[in-house]
Design a protein around this motif. Structure first.
Motif, PDB file in Angstrom:
ATOM      1  N   TYR A   9     127.097  24.795-110.061  1.00  0.00           N
ATOM      2  CA  TYR A   9     125.833  24.405-109.425  1.00  0.00           C
ATOM      3  C   TYR A   9     125.092  25.633-108.888  1.00  0.00           C
ATOM      4  O   TYR A   9     123.861  25.705-108.948  1.00  0.00           O
ATOM      5  CB  TYR A   9     126.069  23.399-108.299  1.00  0.00           C
ATOM      6  CG  TYR A   9     126.241  21.988-108.790  1.00  0.00           C
ATOM      7  CD1 TYR A   9     125.138  21.231-109.178  1.00  0.00           C
ATOM      8  CD2 TYR A   9     127.499  21.413-108.862  1.00  0.00           C
ATOM      9  CE1 TYR A   9     125.287  19.934-109.631  1.00  0.00           C
ATOM     10  CE2 TYR A   9     127.664  20.117-109.315  1.00  0.00           C
ATOM     11  CZ  TYR A   9     126.550  19.381-109.705  1.00  0.00           C
ATOM     12  OH  TYR A   9     126.703  18.084-110.158  1.00  0.00           O
ATOM     13  N   GLY A  10     125.830  26.581-108.356  1.00  0.00           N
ATOM     14  CA  GLY A  10     125.215  27.814-107.864  1.00  0.00           C
ATOM     15  C   GLY A  10     124.534  28.594-108.970  1.00  0.00           C
ATOM     16  O   GLY A  10     123.407  29.089-108.804  1.00  0.00           O
ATOM     17  N   TRP A  11     125.214  28.714-110.123  1.00  0.00           N
ATOM     18  CA  TRP A  11     124.616  29.407-111.268  1.00  0.00           C
ATOM     19  C   TRP A  11     123.365  28.682-111.768  1.00  0.00           C
ATOM     20  O   TRP A  11     122.360  29.297-112.108  1.00  0.00           O
ATOM     21  CB  TRP A  11     125.623  29.553-112.405  1.00  0.00           C
ATOM     22  CG  TRP A  11     126.583  30.679-112.188  1.00  0.00           C
ATOM     23  CD1 TRP A  11     127.927  30.579-111.981  1.00  0.00           C
ATOM     24  CD2 TRP A  11     126.278  32.072-112.139  1.00  0.00           C
ATOM     25  NE1 TRP A  11     128.471  31.833-111.809  1.00  0.00           N
ATOM     26  CE2 TRP A  11     127.480  32.769-111.902  1.00  0.00           C
ATOM     27  CE3 TRP A  11     125.105  32.805-112.255  1.00  0.00           C
ATOM     28  CZ2 TRP A  11     127.544  34.143-111.782  1.00  0.00           C
ATOM     29  CZ3 TRP A  11     125.163  34.193-112.147  1.00  0.00           C
ATOM     30  CH2 TRP A  11     126.375  34.841-111.913  1.00  0.00           C
ATOM     31  N   ILE A  12     123.442  27.344-111.803  1.00  0.00           N
ATOM     32  CA  ILE A  12     122.282  26.557-112.246  1.00  0.00           C
ATOM     33  C   ILE A  12     121.123  26.735-111.261  1.00  0.00           C
ATOM     34  O   ILE A  12     119.966  26.909-111.676  1.00  0.00           O
ATOM     35  CB  ILE A  12     122.658  25.071-112.415  1.00  0.00           C
ATOM     36  CG1 ILE A  12     123.609  24.916-113.615  1.00  0.00           C
ATOM     37  CG2 ILE A  12     121.415  24.201-112.591  1.00  0.00           C
ATOM     38  CD1 ILE A  12     124.248  23.545-113.732  1.00  0.00           C
ATOM     39  N   PHE A  33     117.470  28.962-129.635  1.00  0.00           N
ATOM     40  CA  PHE A  33     118.151  30.178-130.067  1.00  0.00           C
ATOM     41  C   PHE A  33     119.498  30.318-129.369  1.00  0.00           C
ATOM     42  O   PHE A  33     120.535  30.517-130.008  1.00  0.00           O
ATOM     43  CB  PHE A  33     117.252  31.381-129.750  1.00  0.00           C
ATOM     44  CG  PHE A  33     117.815  32.700-130.186  1.00  0.00           C
ATOM     45  CD1 PHE A  33     117.647  33.138-131.488  1.00  0.00           C
ATOM     46  CD2 PHE A  33     118.502  33.506-129.299  1.00  0.00           C
ATOM     47  CE1 PHE A  33     118.163  34.355-131.899  1.00  0.00           C
ATOM     48  CE2 PHE A  33     119.020  34.722-129.686  1.00  0.00           C
ATOM     49  CZ  PHE A  33     118.843  35.152-131.002  1.00  0.00           C
ATOM     50  N   PHE A  34     119.491  30.164-128.046  1.00  0.00           N
ATOM     51  CA  PHE A  34     120.712  30.358-127.267  1.00  0.00           C
ATOM     52  C   PHE A  34     121.742  29.270-127.546  1.00  0.00           C
ATOM     53  O   PHE A  34     122.938  29.551-127.666  1.00  0.00           O
ATOM     54  CB  PHE A  34     120.386  30.414-125.773  1.00  0.00           C
ATOM     55  CG  PHE A  34     121.549  30.839-124.930  1.00  0.00           C
ATOM     56  CD1 PHE A  34     121.893  32.179-124.839  1.00  0.00           C
ATOM     57  CD2 PHE A  34     122.308  29.916-124.243  1.00  0.00           C
ATOM     58  CE1 PHE A  34     122.981  32.588-124.076  1.00  0.00           C
ATOM     59  CE2 PHE A  34     123.389  30.301-123.468  1.00  0.00           C
ATOM     60  CZ  PHE A  34     123.726  31.642-123.389  1.00  0.00           C
ATOM     61  N   ALA A  35     121.286  28.020-127.665  1.00  0.00           N
ATOM     62  CA  ALA A  35     122.210  26.911-127.936  1.00  0.00           C
ATOM     63  C   ALA A  35     122.907  27.105-129.274  1.00  0.00           C
ATOM     64  O   ALA A  35     124.110  26.848-129.401  1.00  0.00           O
ATOM     65  CB  ALA A  35     121.460  25.580-127.911  1.00  0.00           C
ATOM     66  N   THR A  36     122.172  27.567-130.269  1.00  0.00           N
ATOM     67  CA  THR A  36     122.745  27.772-131.595  1.00  0.00           C
ATOM     68  C   THR A  36     123.649  29.000-131.621  1.00  0.00           C
ATOM     69  O   THR A  36     124.749  28.969-132.180  1.00  0.00           O
ATOM     70  CB  THR A  36     121.621  27.910-132.645  1.00  0.00           C
ATOM     71  OG1 THR A  36     120.838  26.707-132.617  1.00  0.00           O
ATOM     72  CG2 THR A  36     122.187  28.120-134.033  1.00  0.00           C
ATOM     73  N   LEU A  37     123.210  30.073-130.991  1.00  0.00           N
ATOM     74  CA  LEU A  37     123.981  31.313-130.980  1.00  0.00           C
ATOM     75  C   LEU A  37     125.289  31.161-130.211  1.00  0.00           C
ATOM     76  O   LEU A  37     126.315  31.734-130.583  1.00  0.00           O
ATOM     77  CB  LEU A  37     123.140  32.431-130.352  1.00  0.00           C
ATOM     78  CG  LEU A  37     123.645  33.853-130.497  1.00  0.00           C
ATOM     79  CD1 LEU A  37     123.639  34.274-131.960  1.00  0.00           C
ATOM     80  CD2 LEU A  37     122.779  34.799-129.678  1.00  0.00           C
ATOM     81  N   SER A  38     125.277  30.341-129.149  1.00  0.00           N
ATOM     82  CA  SER A  38     126.460  30.223-128.300  1.00  0.00           C
ATOM     83  C   SER A  38     127.183  28.882-128.461  1.00  0.00           C
ATOM     84  O   SER A  38     128.115  28.592-127.711  1.00  0.00           O
ATOM     85  CB  SER A  38     126.065  30.410-126.829  1.00  0.00           C
ATOM     86  OG  SER A  38     125.216  29.359-126.400  1.00  0.00           O
ATOM     87  N   ARG A  70     126.459  29.453-120.093  1.00  0.00           N
ATOM     88  CA  ARG A  70     125.605  28.537-120.879  1.00  0.00           C
ATOM     89  C   ARG A  70     124.791  27.652-119.951  1.00  0.00           C
ATOM     90  O   ARG A  70     123.606  27.423-120.182  1.00  0.00           O
ATOM     91  CB  ARG A  70     126.462  27.680-121.808  1.00  0.00           C
ATOM     92  CG  ARG A  70     126.884  28.395-123.074  1.00  0.00           C
ATOM     93  CD  ARG A  70     127.631  27.454-123.993  1.00  0.00           C
ATOM     94  NE  ARG A  70     126.832  26.284-124.326  1.00  0.00           N
ATOM     95  CZ  ARG A  70     126.346  26.011-125.524  1.00  0.00           C
ATOM     96  NH1 ARG A  70     126.593  26.812-126.522  1.00  0.00           N
ATOM     97  NH2 ARG A  70     125.647  24.936-125.737  1.00  0.00           N
ATOM     98  N   GLN A  71     125.424  27.124-118.906  1.00  0.00           N
ATOM     99  CA  GLN A  71     124.700  26.277-117.955  1.00  0.00           C
ATOM    100  C   GLN A  71     123.619  27.067-117.228  1.00  0.00           C
ATOM    101  O   GLN A  71     122.517  26.562-116.988  1.00  0.00           O
ATOM    102  CB  GLN A  71     125.673  25.649-116.940  1.00  0.00           C
ATOM    103  CG  GLN A  71     126.732  24.765-117.546  1.00  0.00           C
ATOM    104  CD  GLN A  71     126.166  23.652-118.408  1.00  0.00           C
ATOM    105  OE1 GLN A  71     125.187  23.022-118.071  1.00  0.00           O
ATOM    106  NE2 GLN A  71     126.786  23.425-119.555  1.00  0.00           N
ATOM    107  N   PHE A  72     123.918  28.316-116.874  1.00  0.00           N
ATOM    108  CA  PHE A  72     122.943  29.186-116.217  1.00  0.00           C
ATOM    109  C   PHE A  72     121.691  29.340-117.080  1.00  0.00           C
ATOM    110  O   PHE A  72     120.571  29.178-116.600  1.00  0.00           O
ATOM    111  CB  PHE A  72     123.565  30.561-115.932  1.00  0.00           C
ATOM    112  CG  PHE A  72     122.562  31.610-115.516  1.00  0.00           C
ATOM    113  CD1 PHE A  72     122.075  31.635-114.215  1.00  0.00           C
ATOM    114  CD2 PHE A  72     122.116  32.563-116.415  1.00  0.00           C
ATOM    115  CE1 PHE A  72     121.154  32.598-113.823  1.00  0.00           C
ATOM    116  CE2 PHE A  72     121.197  33.527-116.038  1.00  0.00           C
ATOM    117  CZ  PHE A  72     120.717  33.547-114.736  1.00  0.00           C
ATOM    118  N   GLY A  97     119.781  25.952-116.088  1.00  0.00           N
ATOM    119  CA  GLY A  97     119.104  26.648-114.998  1.00  0.00           C
ATOM    120  C   GLY A  97     117.845  27.379-115.432  1.00  0.00           C
ATOM    121  O   GLY A  97     116.735  26.955-115.117  1.00  0.00           O
ATOM    122  N   LEU A  98     118.024  28.455-116.174  1.00  0.00           N
ATOM    123  CA  LEU A  98     116.897  29.305-116.559  1.00  0.00           C
ATOM    124  C   LEU A  98     115.858  28.539-117.384  1.00  0.00           C
ATOM    125  O   LEU A  98     114.681  28.487-117.020  1.00  0.00           O
ATOM    126  CB  LEU A  98     117.419  30.519-117.335  1.00  0.00           C
ATOM    127  CG  LEU A  98     116.483  31.685-117.533  1.00  0.00           C
ATOM    128  CD1 LEU A  98     116.110  32.292-116.192  1.00  0.00           C
ATOM    129  CD2 LEU A  98     117.141  32.739-118.404  1.00  0.00           C
TER     130      LEU A  98
END
Length: 131
Positions: free
Chosen positions: A7-10, A53-58, A71-73, A77-78
């Protein structure tokens, strides 16, 4: 404790994404003008690109092994702080990739129509209070 850290990272990602959205929208308004919501459009398109891009790459078949919190961050989050349109776009793409065209189309139509109705109802409610 792990949940609290996630939650903190998000929360951190959301804060950064929100500030980035404000900055990018303002920059676009200054550069292009405000006769059309170019800033919002640019933010939505950029956020949709980044989350795709990020969802596919990771993802499970991706080239990068990214820890769940990272990934959640980025994705919740971002990208979520930057624009929730990115989440909508990724979920719609996943429905299309799964061949569920009816639900993908329904998501697009319902999201646009219901959000337009909701923003109008919010406007009407607030305008009534302003009288």
């Amino acid at each position: 404790m792990s949940g609290a850290i996630t939650y903190g990272w998000i929360a951190l990602g959301s804060a950064i994404g929100g500030v980035a959205r404000y900055w990018c929208s303002g920059l676009a308004a200054e550069a292009i003008g405000e006769t059309f919501p170019w800033g919002t459009l640019i933010v939505n398109v950029a956020g949709s690109f980044v989350i795709g891009f990020f969802a596919t790459l990771s993802g499970p078949d991706g080239r990068m092994l990214i820890p769940s919190d990272a990934r959640q961050f980025v994705m919740v989050g971002l990208c979520g702080g930057y624009t929730t349109f990115s989440s909508f776009s990724l979920q719609t793409l996943n429905l299309m990739r799964d061949g569920d065209w009816l639900r993908a189309g329904g998501n697009v139509v319902l999201s646009v129509a219901l959000c337009m109705i909701a923003v109008w109802l919010g406007h009407v409610a607030a305008a009534g209070l302003n009288r």
